[in-house]
Write a protein that holds these residues in place. Structure first.
Motif, PDB file in Angstrom:
ATOM      1  N   TYR A  93       0.816  -1.153  -0.119  1.00 62.14           N
ATOM      2  CA  TYR A  93       0.093   0.156  -0.017  1.00 62.14           C
ATOM      3  C   TYR A  93       0.810   1.447  -0.120  1.00 62.14           C
ATOM      4  O   TYR A  93       2.141   1.467   0.578  1.00 62.14           O
ATOM      5  CB  TYR A  93      -0.909  -0.148   1.203  1.00 62.14           C
ATOM      6  CG  TYR A  93      -1.732  -0.964   1.371  1.00 62.14           C
ATOM      7  CD1 TYR A  93      -3.099  -0.992   0.652  1.00 62.14           C
ATOM      8  CD2 TYR A  93      -1.554  -2.428   1.973  1.00 62.14           C
ATOM      9  CE1 TYR A  93      -4.158  -2.241   0.775  1.00 62.14           C
ATOM     10  CE2 TYR A  93      -2.392  -3.466   2.124  1.00 62.14           C
ATOM     11  CZ  TYR A  93      -3.854  -3.198   1.362  1.00 62.14           C
ATOM     12  OH  TYR A  93      -4.600  -4.264   1.378  1.00 62.14           O
ATOM     13  N   LYS A 227      -7.148   6.739   3.865  1.00 63.68           N
ATOM     14  CA  LYS A 227      -7.299   5.553   3.535  1.00 63.68           C
ATOM     15  C   LYS A 227      -5.813   5.137   2.571  1.00 63.68           C
ATOM     16  O   LYS A 227      -5.903   5.947   1.867  1.00 63.68           O
ATOM     17  CB  LYS A 227      -8.428   4.985   2.754  1.00 63.68           C
ATOM     18  CG  LYS A 227      -8.553   3.401   2.840  1.00 63.68           C
ATOM     19  CD  LYS A 227      -9.008   2.918   3.852  1.00 63.68           C
ATOM     20  CE  LYS A 227      -9.219   1.332   3.800  1.00 63.68           C
ATOM     21  NZ  LYS A 227      -9.675   0.732   5.209  1.00 63.68           N
ATOM     22  N   LYS A 229      -3.534   3.587  -0.290  1.00 64.21           N
ATOM     23  CA  LYS A 229      -4.003   2.932  -1.279  1.00 64.21           C
ATOM     24  C   LYS A 229      -3.223   1.823  -1.919  1.00 64.21           C
ATOM     25  O   LYS A 229      -1.974   1.866  -1.671  1.00 64.21           O
ATOM     26  CB  LYS A 229      -3.840   4.203  -2.562  1.00 64.21           C
ATOM     27  CG  LYS A 229      -4.802   5.246  -2.135  1.00 64.21           C
ATOM     28  CD  LYS A 229      -4.507   6.399  -3.400  1.00 64.21           C
ATOM     29  CE  LYS A 229      -5.419   7.764  -3.176  1.00 64.21           C
ATOM     30  NZ  LYS A 229      -5.143   8.599  -4.109  1.00 64.21           N
ATOM     31  N   LYS A 230      -3.960   0.855  -2.187  1.00 71.43           N
ATOM     32  CA  LYS A 230      -3.219  -0.368  -2.811  1.00 71.43           C
ATOM     33  C   LYS A 230      -2.329  -0.317  -4.088  1.00 71.43           C
ATOM     34  O   LYS A 230      -2.997   0.474  -4.948  1.00 71.43           O
ATOM     35  CB  LYS A 230      -4.115  -1.401  -3.089  1.00 71.43           C
ATOM     36  CG  LYS A 230      -3.503  -2.865  -3.337  1.00 71.43           C
ATOM     37  CD  LYS A 230      -4.474  -3.942  -3.715  1.00 71.43           C
ATOM     38  CE  LYS A 230      -5.260  -4.366  -2.807  1.00 71.43           C
ATOM     39  NZ  LYS A 230      -6.118  -5.657  -3.185  1.00 71.43           N
TER      40      LYS A 230
END
Length: 232
Positions: A93, A227, A229-230
């Motif tokens: 990530y 969040k 991020k992949k």
């Protein structure tokens, strides 16, 4: 014959697995780093693409994403693109990506970790030399990452540019992250020295277990939960 075919299949699968893993995350598989850090993660990294091993299933590193050519007012210059990545379980990530002048020093410091949270600080010192009057830039940002929820909080600590004619900037005089188990609160505390008056003042941020800002010296308006991020 049946035994031989089975044996060949096992070997083929084993080779295929190794190839796939190497193709997926080759830069996260340095057995020397893993072996030396498994009980004592590296606290300070100033080299791109080296990582800290928090656990066998979680690693974190300062990543070099390559150079970028820019042109502004007929002046061409080169920036370094870098960021911080985590290997959380099977996936990589990206926590953030940014750019800095080539004449910069960037370092990563691990401040705190437990089973749930990893806290680290990124410090950048560089010279903006592609403008008419070059100046020195000093930036400090601290991050707390929630391993289970795969989100993080970004805390801007220092963004200081030198005045024309000198290279003085604000300075970080020390910082730490602590956890109050009874209250379930994480606290980031830093001492910042302001170059204009020479005074050192505390900068404090308190977060709950979900990394939501509870209080801050400068207010919680600029501190939110993001969040991760992949990686594509």
């Amino acid at each position: 014959m049946k035994f031989i075919n089975t044996f060949v299949m096992i070997i083929a699968c084993g080779v295929s697995f190794n190839v796939c893993y190497a193709k997926e995350n080759p830069s996260w598989s340095d057995y020397l780093q893993d072996a030396t850090q498994i009980n004592s993660p590296v606290e300070y990294i100033d080299t791109y693409n080296k990582y800290s091993v928090i656990s066998p299933n979680f690693k974190i590193k300062l990543t070099d994403f390559g150079n970028i050519e820019k042109t502004k007012k007929n002046i061409t210059y080169t920036l370094k693109k870098y960021g911080v990545q985590v290997l959380n379980g099977r996936y990589v990530y990206n926590l953030f990506e940014t750019t800095t002048p080539l004449k910069s020093n960037v370092d990563f410091s691990l401040l705190y970790y437990d089973k749930s949270i990893v806290a680290f600080r990124v410090k950048e010192i560089g010279t903006i030399d592609y403008v008419r009057v070059p100046f020195k830039k000093f930036q400090v940002t601290t991050y707390l990452y929630n391993i289970k929820d795969n989100n993080f909080t970004e805390i801007p600590v220092i963004l200081s540019n030198s005045d024309e004619g000198n290279e003085k900037t604000d300075l970080l005089m020390g910082d730490q992250v602590t956890y109050d188990a009874k209250k379930g609160l994480y606290t980031y505390l830093a001492n910042v020295k302001t170059y204009k008056d020479g005074k050192t003042s505390p900068f404090k941020v308190t977060l709950n277990a979900n990394l939501k800002c509870i209080s801050s010296t400068l207010g919680c308006e600029t501190i939110g939960v993001l969040k991760a991020k992949k990686e594509n």
